[in-house]
Design an enzyme around this catalytic site. Structure first.
Site, PDB file in Angstrom:
ATOM      1  CE  LYS A  75      42.257  35.486  47.741  1.00 30.21           C
ATOM      2  NZ  LYS A  75      43.248  34.434  47.391  1.00 30.21           N
ATOM      3  CG  HIS A  93      43.039  29.611  49.476  1.00 29.94           C
ATOM      4  ND1 HIS A  93      43.883  29.404  48.403  1.00 29.94           N
ATOM      5  CD2 HIS A  93      42.465  30.818  49.264  1.00 29.94           C
ATOM      6  CE1 HIS A  93      43.821  30.441  47.580  1.00 29.94           C
ATOM      7  NE2 HIS A  93      42.970  31.307  48.069  1.00 29.94           N
ATOM      8  CD  GLN A  98      45.559  25.405  52.280  1.00 32.63           C
ATOM      9  OE1 GLN A  98      44.985  24.325  52.455  1.00 32.63           O
ATOM     10  NE2 GLN A  98      45.747  25.934  51.085  1.00 32.63           N
ATOM     11  NE  ARG A 127      44.944  20.448  29.513  1.00 32.36           N
ATOM     12  CZ  ARG A 127      44.891  19.406  28.688  1.00 32.36           C
ATOM     13  NH1 ARG A 127      45.851  18.502  28.713  1.00 32.36           N
ATOM     14  NH2 ARG A 127      43.887  19.266  27.837  1.00 32.36           N
ATOM     15  CG  PHE A 132      42.850  35.276  38.904  1.00 32.09           C
ATOM     16  CD1 PHE A 132      42.505  36.463  38.280  1.00 32.09           C
ATOM     17  CD2 PHE A 132      41.875  34.586  39.604  1.00 32.09           C
ATOM     18  CE1 PHE A 132      41.213  36.958  38.345  1.00 32.09           C
ATOM     19  CE2 PHE A 132      40.579  35.068  39.680  1.00 32.09           C
ATOM     20  CZ  PHE A 132      40.242  36.259  39.045  1.00 32.09           C
ATOM     21  N   GLY A 193      54.642  27.417  33.135  1.00 28.90           N
ATOM     22  CA  GLY A 193      53.230  27.545  33.491  1.00 28.90           C
ATOM     23  C   GLY A 193      52.722  28.963  33.336  1.00 28.90           C
ATOM     24  NE  ARG A 194      46.022  29.198  32.531  1.00 34.01           N
ATOM     25  CZ  ARG A 194      45.393  28.095  32.859  1.00 34.01           C
ATOM     26  NH1 ARG A 194      45.663  27.512  34.016  1.00 34.01           N
ATOM     27  NH2 ARG A 194      44.499  27.548  32.052  1.00 34.01           N
ATOM     28  CG  ASP A 214      58.293  24.003  34.077  1.00 33.28           C
ATOM     29  OD1 ASP A 214      57.731  25.091  34.309  1.00 33.28           O
ATOM     30  OD2 ASP A 214      57.689  22.919  34.062  1.00 33.28           O
ATOM     31  CG  ASP A 267      49.944  27.016  49.129  1.00 38.07           C
ATOM     32  OD1 ASP A 267      48.878  27.406  49.645  1.00 38.07           O
ATOM     33  OD2 ASP A 267      50.024  26.558  47.973  1.00 38.07           O
ATOM     34  CB  ILE A 302      50.970  39.726  48.266  1.00 37.41           C
ATOM     35  CG1 ILE A 302      51.794  40.772  49.033  1.00 37.41           C
ATOM     36  CG2 ILE A 302      49.541  40.204  48.094  1.00 37.41           C
ATOM     37  CD1 ILE A 302      51.954  42.091  48.300  1.00 37.41           C
TER      38      ILE A 302
END
Length: 347
Positions: A75, A93, A98, A127, A132, A193-194, A214, A267, A302
C-alpha cells in the site's frame, strides 16, 4: 546482484505482505538478495524469513536502502512529498486520475525512481498476473452485509477489524444476519472476475441470494433500474474509460429497495467512478458512509479490504506473484518491462 527489499507497511490496518518465507527462500535460491524489514504489524512473523536466509533491516528504514535495491511493499507510502529515487513495487493508485496519484508520480519524477505498479503487472494478453481480488470481494461483501444488518437495527455499521481467518468472520456475520430474521437480496456486478467470485462466495456462505451480472448484462451502458430493486449492490468492476454508471446520483432520492452499496473496486476520486453517489473512501473505524436518509443509503468503500483476512490474502497473493518476482533479474522485459512502460506513459 538483484536486491529485493521488503518494506514494512506504514498504513493503519495493513498487515499483509506480498512475499512469504517460502517465496523468499525460492528467490534466494535463484540468486536474488532479499532484505525484510522488521514490522510490528505484519501477519506473517519475521522468524520464517530469517530461517529462509533473508537479511533483516529496521522497520521503515527503506529510504536509507542502497539505491540499487528494489523496494517492495503493497500500500501507499507516507505522503510527505519527499523525492523517490528507488525503484518501487507497490500499488500506486496513480494512473486513473487520482489526485494523490499525481503527487506520487511527481515524487518519482523528482527523485528519478521508477514505479512498477502491481495493478499493472500483466501478461502478454493484458491479464493481471496477481491480484488480491478474491479476498477483497469476500471481505467487501461481508462488510456490506454488516452494513445492511446494522440498518435493520436502526444503526450505522460499527467499526471492523482483522480476523484470524475467514471462519471467524463468517461465524460473526452469520450471527448478525440471523438476528435480523431475514436475508437481503444482492446483486453482484463483475461476478465472473476474481473480486465478484469472492463476493458471490461470501453471499452463498451466508445464505444470501445474489443476482450475478457481468459484461453481457451491462453491455447496453445503462441505465440499470434492476440494481435499485435489490437490497444490496456489490460493485466488483475495475473502473476504466467506458465503464457505465451503475448507480447515478438521482438514485439517492428515487423509490428503491437498494439501501447498501459495497463499492469493492473503490475508486471514488477516479474520473471513471461507476458509483458517483459518494466522494471518498470509508475506513475501518467508519466502514459505511451514509449518503441518503429518505430512504437510507450507505456506501461501503474500504480500499484495503483483504487486510481483514491478512494471512489468507497474503499467502494467496504471494503464490500468484512469485513467478514474476523470480524474473526480477530482467526488469527490461516481460511483466516488468510492461509495467515500466506504463509508468513512463503516465509520467
Amino acid at each position: 546482484m538483484t536486491h529485493l527489499w521488503v518494506r514494512a507497511e506504514q498504513r493503519p490496518n495493513e498487515e499483509r505482505v506480498g512475499l512469504t518465507p517460502e517465496g523468499a527462500a525460492a528467490l534466494i535460491a535463484a540468486g536474488i538478495r532479499v532484505t525484510v524489514e522488521e514490522s510490528s504489524v505484519r501477519a506473517i512473523p519475521l522468524d520464517g524469513y530469517k530461517a529462509a536466509g533473508c537479511e533483516v533491516a529496521a522497520e521503515n528504514s527503506w529510504p536509507q536502502a542502497p539505491l540499487d535495491a528494489i523496494i517492495f511493499g503493497l500500500k501507499e507510502l507516507p505522503e510527505d512529498g519527499t523525492p523517490l529515487p528507488h525503484r518501487h513495487i507497490m500499488f500506486g493508485h496513480a494512473y486513473k486520475g487520482q489526485h494523490s496519484g499525481r503527487a506520487l508520480l511527481e515524487r518519482f519524477k523528482t527523485g528519478g525512481g521508477t514505479l512498477y505498479d502491481l495493478e499493472y503487472l500483466v501478461d502478454e494478453d493484458g491479464r493481471r498476473v496477481a491480484a488480491f481480488g478474491y479476498w477483497a470481494g469476500y471481505a467487501g461483501a461481508a462488510v456490506t452485509l454488516k452494513t445492511w444488518a446494522a440498518q435493520q437495527r436502526g444503526q450505522e455499521c460499527p467499526p471492523v477489524g482483522v480476523y484470524p481467518n475467514k471462519d471467524a468472520l463468517n461465524a460473526e456475520l452469520l450471527a448478525e444476519l440471523d438476528a435480523t430474521g431475514t436475508r437481503p437480496r444482492a446483486i453482484v456486478i463483475g461476478a465472473l472476475g476474481r473480486v465478484g467470485t469472492g463476493a458471490a462466495d461470501l453471499c452463498e456462505a451466508m445464505g444470501v441470494t445474489a443476482t450475478k451480472w457481468d459484461m453481457a448484462e451491462t453491455a447496453s451502458g445503462g441505465p440499470f433500474p434492476e440494481i435499485l430493486d435489490h437490497d444490496l449492490f456489490l460493485n466488483c468492476i475495475f473502473a476504466r474509460p467506458g465503464t457505465p454508471i451503475f448507480v447515478p446520483r438521482e438514485a439517492l432520492s428515487a423509490q428503491r429497495n437498494l439501501t447498501a452499496i459495497g463499492d469493492v473496486a473503490c475508486d471514488p476520486d477516479s474520473d471513471y467512478n461507476p458509483v458517483p453517489v459518494y466522494d471518498r473512501a470509508t475506513t475501518w473505524d467508519a466502514p459505511a458512509l451514509r449518503v441518503a436518509t429518505d430512504p437510507v443509503m450507505d456506501v461501503m468503500a474500504i480500499d484495503n479490504l483483504p487486510s481483514m483476512l491478512p494471512v489468507e490474502s497474503s499467502e494467496d497473493y504471494a503464490t500468484q506473484l512469485l513467478p514474476s518476482l523470480l524474473t526480477l533479474t530482467d526488469l527490461d522485459s516481460g511483466v516488468w518491462g510492461r509495467a515500466r512502460a506504463e509508468f513512463v506513459k503516465h509520467c
